[in-house]
Design a protein around this motif. Structure first.
Motif, PDB file in Angstrom:
ATOM      1  N   MET A   1       0.831  -1.208   0.000  1.00  0.00           N
ATOM      2  CA  MET A   1       0.000   0.000   0.000  1.00  0.00           C
ATOM      3  C   MET A   1       0.863   1.254   0.000  1.00  0.00           C
ATOM      4  O   MET A   1       0.545   2.249  -0.646  1.00  0.00           O
ATOM      5  N   ALA A   2       1.997   1.223   0.744  1.00  0.00           N
ATOM      6  CA  ALA A   2       2.889   2.382   0.801  1.00  0.00           C
ATOM      7  C   ALA A   2       3.474   2.678  -0.574  1.00  0.00           C
ATOM      8  O   ALA A   2       3.556   3.839  -1.003  1.00  0.00           O
ATOM      9  N   VAL A   3       3.879   1.623  -1.309  1.00  0.00           N
ATOM     10  CA  VAL A   3       4.436   1.824  -2.649  1.00  0.00           C
ATOM     11  C   VAL A   3       3.382   2.399  -3.584  1.00  0.00           C
ATOM     12  O   VAL A   3       3.652   3.303  -4.391  1.00  0.00           O
ATOM     13  N   SER A   4       2.132   1.890  -3.479  1.00  0.00           N
ATOM     14  CA  SER A   4       1.082   2.383  -4.365  1.00  0.00           C
ATOM     15  C   SER A   4       0.741   3.835  -4.071  1.00  0.00           C
ATOM     16  O   SER A   4       0.346   4.582  -4.963  1.00  0.00           O
ATOM     17  N   ARG A   5       0.904   4.268  -2.801  1.00  0.00           N
ATOM     18  CA  ARG A   5       0.586   5.655  -2.443  1.00  0.00           C
ATOM     19  C   ARG A   5       1.755   6.600  -2.698  1.00  0.00           C
ATOM     20  O   ARG A   5       1.565   7.766  -2.974  1.00  0.00           O
ATOM     21  N   LEU A   6       2.969   6.076  -2.578  1.00  0.00           N
ATOM     22  CA  LEU A   6       4.152   6.932  -2.596  1.00  0.00           C
ATOM     23  C   LEU A   6       5.000   6.783  -3.855  1.00  0.00           C
ATOM     24  O   LEU A   6       5.780   7.672  -4.187  1.00  0.00           O
ATOM     25  N   GLY A   7       4.910   5.649  -4.538  1.00  0.00           N
ATOM     26  CA  GLY A   7       5.891   5.365  -5.565  1.00  0.00           C
ATOM     27  C   GLY A   7       7.159   4.849  -4.914  1.00  0.00           C
ATOM     28  O   GLY A   7       7.208   4.601  -3.705  1.00  0.00           O
ATOM     29  N   LYS A   8       8.197   4.682  -5.683  1.00  0.00           N
ATOM     30  CA  LYS A   8       9.435   4.120  -5.150  1.00  0.00           C
ATOM     31  C   LYS A   8      10.342   5.170  -4.520  1.00  0.00           C
ATOM     32  O   LYS A   8      11.256   4.841  -3.781  1.00  0.00           O
ATOM     33  N   GLU A   9      10.125   6.441  -4.831  1.00  0.00           N
ATOM     34  CA  GLU A   9      10.978   7.507  -4.285  1.00  0.00           C
ATOM     35  C   GLU A   9      10.182   8.327  -3.288  1.00  0.00           C
ATOM     36  O   GLU A   9       9.119   8.864  -3.612  1.00  0.00           O
ATOM     37  N   VAL A  10      10.718   8.421  -2.071  1.00  0.00           N
ATOM     38  CA  VAL A  10      10.044   9.205  -1.041  1.00  0.00           C
ATOM     39  C   VAL A  10      10.836  10.492  -0.806  1.00  0.00           C
ATOM     40  O   VAL A  10      10.553  11.510  -1.403  1.00  0.00           O
ATOM     41  N   VAL A  11      11.834  10.441   0.055  1.00  0.00           N
ATOM     42  CA  VAL A  11      12.725  11.578   0.285  1.00  0.00           C
ATOM     43  C   VAL A  11      14.155  11.055   0.256  1.00  0.00           C
ATOM     44  O   VAL A  11      14.485  10.133   1.011  1.00  0.00           O
ATOM     45  N   ASN A  12      14.981  11.624  -0.602  1.00  0.00           N
ATOM     46  CA  ASN A  12      16.394  11.263  -0.684  1.00  0.00           C
ATOM     47  C   ASN A  12      17.237  12.432  -0.213  1.00  0.00           C
ATOM     48  O   ASN A  12      17.207  13.518  -0.808  1.00  0.00           O
ATOM     49  N   ILE A  13      17.982  12.219   0.878  1.00  0.00           N
ATOM     50  CA  ILE A  13      18.897  13.233   1.418  1.00  0.00           C
ATOM     51  C   ILE A  13      20.299  12.816   1.010  1.00  0.00           C
ATOM     52  O   ILE A  13      20.808  11.791   1.455  1.00  0.00           O
ATOM     53  N   LEU A  14      20.930  13.615   0.153  1.00  0.00           N
ATOM     54  CA  LEU A  14      22.176  13.209  -0.499  1.00  0.00           C
ATOM     55  C   LEU A  14      23.312  14.170  -0.176  1.00  0.00           C
ATOM     56  O   LEU A  14      23.259  15.362  -0.522  1.00  0.00           O
ATOM     57  N   ASP A  15      24.341  13.671   0.517  1.00  0.00           N
ATOM     58  CA  ASP A  15      25.563  14.434   0.834  1.00  0.00           C
ATOM     59  C   ASP A  15      25.239  15.795   1.448  1.00  0.00           C
ATOM     60  O   ASP A  15      25.790  16.820   1.059  1.00  0.00           O
ATOM     61  N   VAL A  16      24.352  15.810   2.423  1.00  0.00           N
ATOM     62  CA  VAL A  16      23.852  17.071   2.970  1.00  0.00           C
ATOM     63  C   VAL A  16      24.652  17.500   4.199  1.00  0.00           C
ATOM     64  O   VAL A  16      24.944  16.696   5.084  1.00  0.00           O
ATOM     65  N   ASP A  17      25.008  18.782   4.215  1.00  0.00           N
ATOM     66  CA  ASP A  17      25.545  19.453   5.400  1.00  0.00           C
ATOM     67  C   ASP A  17      24.575  20.569   5.783  1.00  0.00           C
ATOM     68  O   ASP A  17      23.966  21.197   4.912  1.00  0.00           O
ATOM     69  N   VAL A  18      24.431  20.817   7.085  1.00  0.00           N
ATOM     70  CA  VAL A  18      23.613  21.935   7.555  1.00  0.00           C
ATOM     71  C   VAL A  18      24.400  22.700   8.608  1.00  0.00           C
ATOM     72  O   VAL A  18      24.879  22.109   9.587  1.00  0.00           O
TER      73      VAL A  18
END
Length: 617
Positions: free
Chosen positions: A277-294
């Protein structure tokens, strides 16, 4: 065991109801009692009557002569202008309190990060709570009465407090009575549980896990308790038995009875259906955090201060993750990256096109605009139905049914939001968010103001929620119960914790020891200053030669193989117990001794695995 205090025929009324009716109890030396029950049923009132802080309408409380009593209230009250040091040790000279190992231990465990001369008005609620606890625990008491001691404490502070209370008195000496909704803490510290309900106090043996088992047995035998509450208790028991192996090894938990009781109880979450159900609602990509500095600008110096470093995290559809870290580690910043409220200083955050993020904050902002409206109107305005469960078990609930599932009575549906209790507002806040149908849900300290039954109801609701769930909580039990994996923010970096909260606590202890060693190498600066400085220095990372690096990597791989092999042996050994002659106690004891020895060896190997993992970074 020697008697410490007794309560006889206690009767208590408030304007709207009778709270207790002829309650008689006793407390003996060595008792460690947890008090549980629904909000409003009288847990704190009982505690304060036994402590002598509140007079019953009738009945009496008697104490053994010379008994000393220490009390922690829910409200932390201090004098105006009082400082941290003065609140804890008063006018006692430094050479006296600094020479007392117990006082040093309490200071190091609770307030080492606070300035000794800081005024209490300048501290946060959590910091004031730690000062209040420290002020109480440096004293010598025969009996401690603690009302919600874990409120505002982080996971480390709760673990320290549990360990302190377990070794505060010798065996069969002293007594502890504690009101708390922290179920891990109850299980860790208490050897008996009192349930406050329906104007009585019902005693149970053991901590929270044993209490749940006995309560289910009582409900099954009596057949008079509501079916919904019984089902929640059974589901809670199923998780305690199946989902947390460390708990099931405790002697408080009668495993044979538990196995029989939950034989027909399914897994708490249908992971396959929820994932689909999660895949059908969200697709395969949700949130990708890539090489992040804050980084943020330090208000004192104006210089940039790095909060998160080199964060790479790809959230999956249906992922259920808990986040651990000390206050100020960057948990809120990480949540902000997911929700879009925080922009990275460098790196990228990619959010899927169908993602709808909702966040349950520590504040009650969602309710501000509805304060004068009845609960029924607020809920009914959003949606006419809500789907609970998945696949063939999916069920449509009306807003009224959903509210009932979360503990609201029919009468409360007409109550204005502003007149609800703190726990009721918290539950309504969650329902408003779920009815808005997000597919990524962030829970920031969701357990505040909820009693144990309502926490179980919230967990039950989340079990059927099909989406990506991120939880930040100091409630260890809740965190382990609703998430499938945990991460920690350590030194600004995100680290996966295969060993869960236990691994996190071990890593933090290793980190603190390294800091203390670094401080010791640079000289000491007095008792109070030394305690605070131990939190400040960063541990030096050892540099390995090429050969040392290879040796460590080989040993790590070897340890992993040994752990896997021994865990298989333990599983085989436990399965083999069922094939043995159950009347041959000598043989059964011998086989159990072998299994116990293997489990102890696995514990030692896991510690070595953690040390090697730290060494290799």
């Amino acid at each position: 065991m020697a008697h410490i205090l007794g309560a006889e025929a206690l009767h208590l009324e408030v304007p709207t109801k009778t709270v207790f009716d002829s309650v008689t109890l006793g407390v003996d030396e060595g008792d460690r009692i947890g008090i549980v029950g629904r909000n409003g049923d009288g847990k704190s009132s009982l505690l304060m009557m036994l402590a002598g802080r509140r007079e019953p309408d009738s009945g009496r409380v008697t104490y053994r002569g010379g008994t000393t009593i220490g009390v922690l209230d829910q409200a932390d009250q201090f004098d105006d202008g009082e400082t941290v040091g003065n609140a804890i040790v008063g006018d006692t000279p430094e050479y006296e309190w600094a020479g007392d190992p117990k006082v040093r231990d309490v200071i190091a465990g609770l307030v080492a990060d606070l300035s000794w001369g800081a005024e209490l008005e300048s501290l946060s609620g959590g910091q004031r709570r730690r000062v209040a606890l420290a002020r109480l625990l440096v004293g010598d008491w025969d009996v401690l009465f603690l009302d919600e001691p874990t409120n505002h404490l982080d996971v480390e502070a709760v673990a320290w407090l549990a360990e302190h209370l377990k070794r505060r008195w010798p065996a069969n000496q002293g007594a502890l009575l504690v009101v708390t909704h922290d179920r891990w803490f109850l299980d860790e510290v208490c050897t008996a549980t009192w349930e406050v309900h329906d104007r009585i106090v019902e005693p149970f043996e053991g901590g929270y896990a044993a209490y749940i088992l006995q309560r289910v047995e009582r409900d099954r035998q009596a057949a008079v308790i509501e079916q919904k509450r019984q089902n929640l208790a059974r589901k809670e028991l199923a998780w305690l038995r199946r989902g947390a192996p460390a708990r099931t090894a405790k002697p408080k938990f009668r495993i044979d009875a538990a196995n029989e009781l939950i034989a027909d109880v399914p897994e708490i979450r249908d992971k396959v259906s929820l994932q689909s159900m999660a895949v059908s609602r969200l697709g395969k990509e949700v949130v990708n955090i890539l090489d992040v500095d804050v980084s943020y600008s330090d208000p004192a110096t104006g210089e940039p201060r790095e909060v998160l470093t080199d964060i790479e995290w790809r959230l999956a559809p249906g992922e259920r993750t808990g986040i651990l870290g000390v206050n100020g580690a960057g948990k809120s910043t990480l949540l902000g990256l997911i929700s879009g409220a925080v922009e990275p200083t460098s790196g990228t955050v990619k959010t899927g096109k169908t993602v709808k993020v909702a966040q349950l904050t520590q504040r009650l902002d969602e309710l501000e605009q509805h304060l004068n409206e009845p609960v029924r109107v607020v809920i009914g305005r959003l949606r006419t139905s809500f789907t609970v469960g998945s696949g063939s078990k999916a069920q449509e609930l009306t807003p009224g049914q959903l509210l009932e599932r979360m503990g609201f009575t029919s009468a409360q549906l007409s109550t204005p939001v502003k007149d609800l209790s703190g726990g009721q507002k918290r539950r309504l806040q969650l329902l408003l968010i779920l009815l808005d149908q997000p597919n990524v849900l962030i829970l920031d300290e969701p357990t505040n103001d909820l009693d144990t039954d309502m926490l179980a109801a919230m967990e039950d609701l989340l079990d059927s929620w099909p989406g990506t769930l991120i939880v930040v909580s100091h409630d260890r039990y809740f965190l382990e119960r609703v998430t499938d994996q945990q991460y920690a923010i350590l030194g600004g970096r995100l680290r996966h914790l295969p060993g869960g909260v236990d691994e996190y606590l071990k890593l933090r202890q290793a980190e603190e020891r390294a800091k203390e060693a670094a401080v010791a190498g640079g000289g000491s600066a007095g008792a109070a200053g030394g305690v605070q400085a131990s939190k400040a220095a960063q541990p030096a990372q050892p540099k390995l030669s090429g050969r040392e690096l290879r040796d460590a990597q080989k040993e790590l791989a070897s340890v992993e193989r040994k752990i896997e092999r021994m865990q298989r042996d333990i599983k085989t050994g436990r399965e083999g117990l069922a094939t043995l002659d159950q009347g041959d106690y000598q043989l059964l004891n011998a086989e159990m001794a072998k299994i116990t020895a293997l489990e102890a060896e696995v514990d030692e190997l896991e510690l070595r695995w953690l040390e090697l993992s730290e060494l290799l970074g």
